[in-house]
Design an enzyme around this catalytic site. Structure first.
Site, PDB file in Angstrom:
ATOM      1  N   GLU A 102       0.855  -1.184   0.000  1.00  5.97           N
ATOM      2  CA  GLU A 102       0.000   0.000   0.000  1.00  5.97           C
ATOM      3  C   GLU A 102       0.892   1.236   0.000  1.00  5.97           C
ATOM      4  O   GLU A 102       2.126   1.138  -0.083  1.00  5.97           O
ATOM      5  CB  GLU A 102      -0.936  -0.008   1.212  1.00  5.97           C
ATOM      6  CG  GLU A 102      -0.219   0.020   2.547  1.00  5.97           C
ATOM      7  CD  GLU A 102      -1.154  -0.154   3.737  1.00  5.97           C
ATOM      8  OE1 GLU A 102      -2.334  -0.495   3.520  1.00  5.97           O
ATOM      9  OE2 GLU A 102      -0.692   0.029   4.874  1.00  5.97           O
TER      10      GLU A 102
ATOM     11  N   HIS B 156      -3.607   3.859   9.371  1.00  5.51           N
ATOM     12  CA  HIS B 156      -2.569   3.608  10.368  1.00  5.51           C
ATOM     13  C   HIS B 156      -1.295   4.358  10.008  1.00  5.51           C
ATOM     14  O   HIS B 156      -1.163   4.893   8.914  1.00  5.51           O
ATOM     15  CB  HIS B 156      -2.299   2.108  10.535  1.00  5.51           C
ATOM     16  CG  HIS B 156      -2.068   1.380   9.252  1.00  5.51           C
ATOM     17  ND1 HIS B 156      -0.943   1.563   8.489  1.00  5.51           N
ATOM     18  CD2 HIS B 156      -2.830   0.462   8.595  1.00  5.51           C
ATOM     19  CE1 HIS B 156      -1.011   0.784   7.413  1.00  5.51           C
ATOM     20  NE2 HIS B 156      -2.136   0.113   7.448  1.00  5.51           N
TER      21      HIS B 156
END
Length: 309
Positions: A222, A265
């Protein structure tokens, strides 16, 4: 900040968990650990005890409780520790296991302070006995054999696909797709989204290259950091030097993520210095991975690739 790319390759074999892996919990008598341990014992994982300072000598869930990890190492000889303590104490617990030379430490907690993880990384680099998975991750699982973490294990099936992922949610989707395709999983490693992970995408790939039960590999990245670019280099070298390489499928999430915004996150942050998700996907594809746009395709695509190979 220089983000370390995992710890020493000597500890990669410690990730090869199975039904014989002896596991303890740190924070064993706490509410979260107790619930997780009950499910994990029912799953068939070989839990041999746990650590809760001040409660040594007691029993919990029918298993011994120790005051320290070193005591647990001496008496029940665990090969892995599942760290279930609050984030502000997690680094201390991880370091305690490293100092006791537990082969594998899995930390699921998120929001561990960066300075704490820098200290953990310094300790990891001084040794070659312990491998850390996490923090801020679902953990690691060998389906139907050993679960160390918080993953929703009922959709996992013992099989032949190794999965390493930054994203917990996307790893679950990849698991669902490979289970549906009848392939199952050999081992699934959650790298996690922490900025300073103990085990990286490249580490997971290296594990699967030499893992006899793994016939195909999935790597999920990601935005944020350079783990995917490092993974691409590892794949390129593997494809170049291996006569019959295992098929590798890759995906990079976050192609539409805005720059500078944390997505879920700490590690999923696209900074001006980072390669975009698109650039990472192109690097993985150029290295020899088959890049797919979403995890729902991973099962059918892996089945096709394995039939070709």
């Amino acid at each position: 900040m220089v983000i370390p790319d995992g710890s020493d390759d000597d500890t990669l074999p410690n990730l090869r968990i199975d039904q014989n892996t002896r596991v303890i919990y740190q924070g064993f008598t706490g509410k979260a650990a107790t619930k997780n341990a009950k499910d994990t014992i029912e799953y068939g994982t070989n839990i041999v005890g746990g650590v809760s300072p001040g409660k040594g000598g007691q029993e919990h869930l029918g298993l011994p409780v120790f005051n320290t990890v070193r005591e647990a190492m001496e008496q029940v000889k665990p090969q892995a520790s599942s760290v279930f303590v609050p984030a502000q104490f997690a680094a201390k617990a991880i370091i305690e296991s490293i100092e006791a030379e537990v082969p594998l430490v899995v930390a699921v907690a998120e929001h561990i302070p960066v300075q704490d993880m820098l200290r953990v990384q310094e300790v990891l680099r001084t040794q070659s006995r312990t491998r850390l998975v996490g923090p801020n991750c679902p953990g690691i699982i060998a389906p139907e054999q050993c679960r160390i973490g918080i993953m929703p294990y009922k959709q996992y099936a013992k099989g032949v696909v190794g999965i390493v992922s930054k994203s917990g949610t996307l790893s679950y989707e990849a698991v669902g797709a490979t289970t549906k395709a009848g392939l199952g999983q050999s081992i699934v490693v959650g790298m996690g989204g922490d900025m300073l992970p103990g085990t990286t995408l490249a580490d997971g790939l290296k594990l699967f290259f030499d893992h006899a039960d793994t016939k195909g590999i999935i790597v999920i990245g990601e935005i944020g950091g350079e783990a995917e670019l490092n993974a691409a280099e590892v794949i390129r070298e593997y494809k170049r030097t291996t006569p019959n390489p295992k098929p590798i499928i890759a995906m990079v999430a976050g192609r539409t993520a805005p720059e500078g915004k944390t997505m879920g996150h700490a590690g999923a942050l696209l900074s001006p210095r980072d390669a975009s998700a698109e650039a990472k996907a192109k690097a993985l594809e150029a290295a020899g991975a088959v890049v797919v746009p979403h995890p729902g395709l991973m099962g059918s695509e892996m089945k096709r690739l394995m039939a070709v190979d």
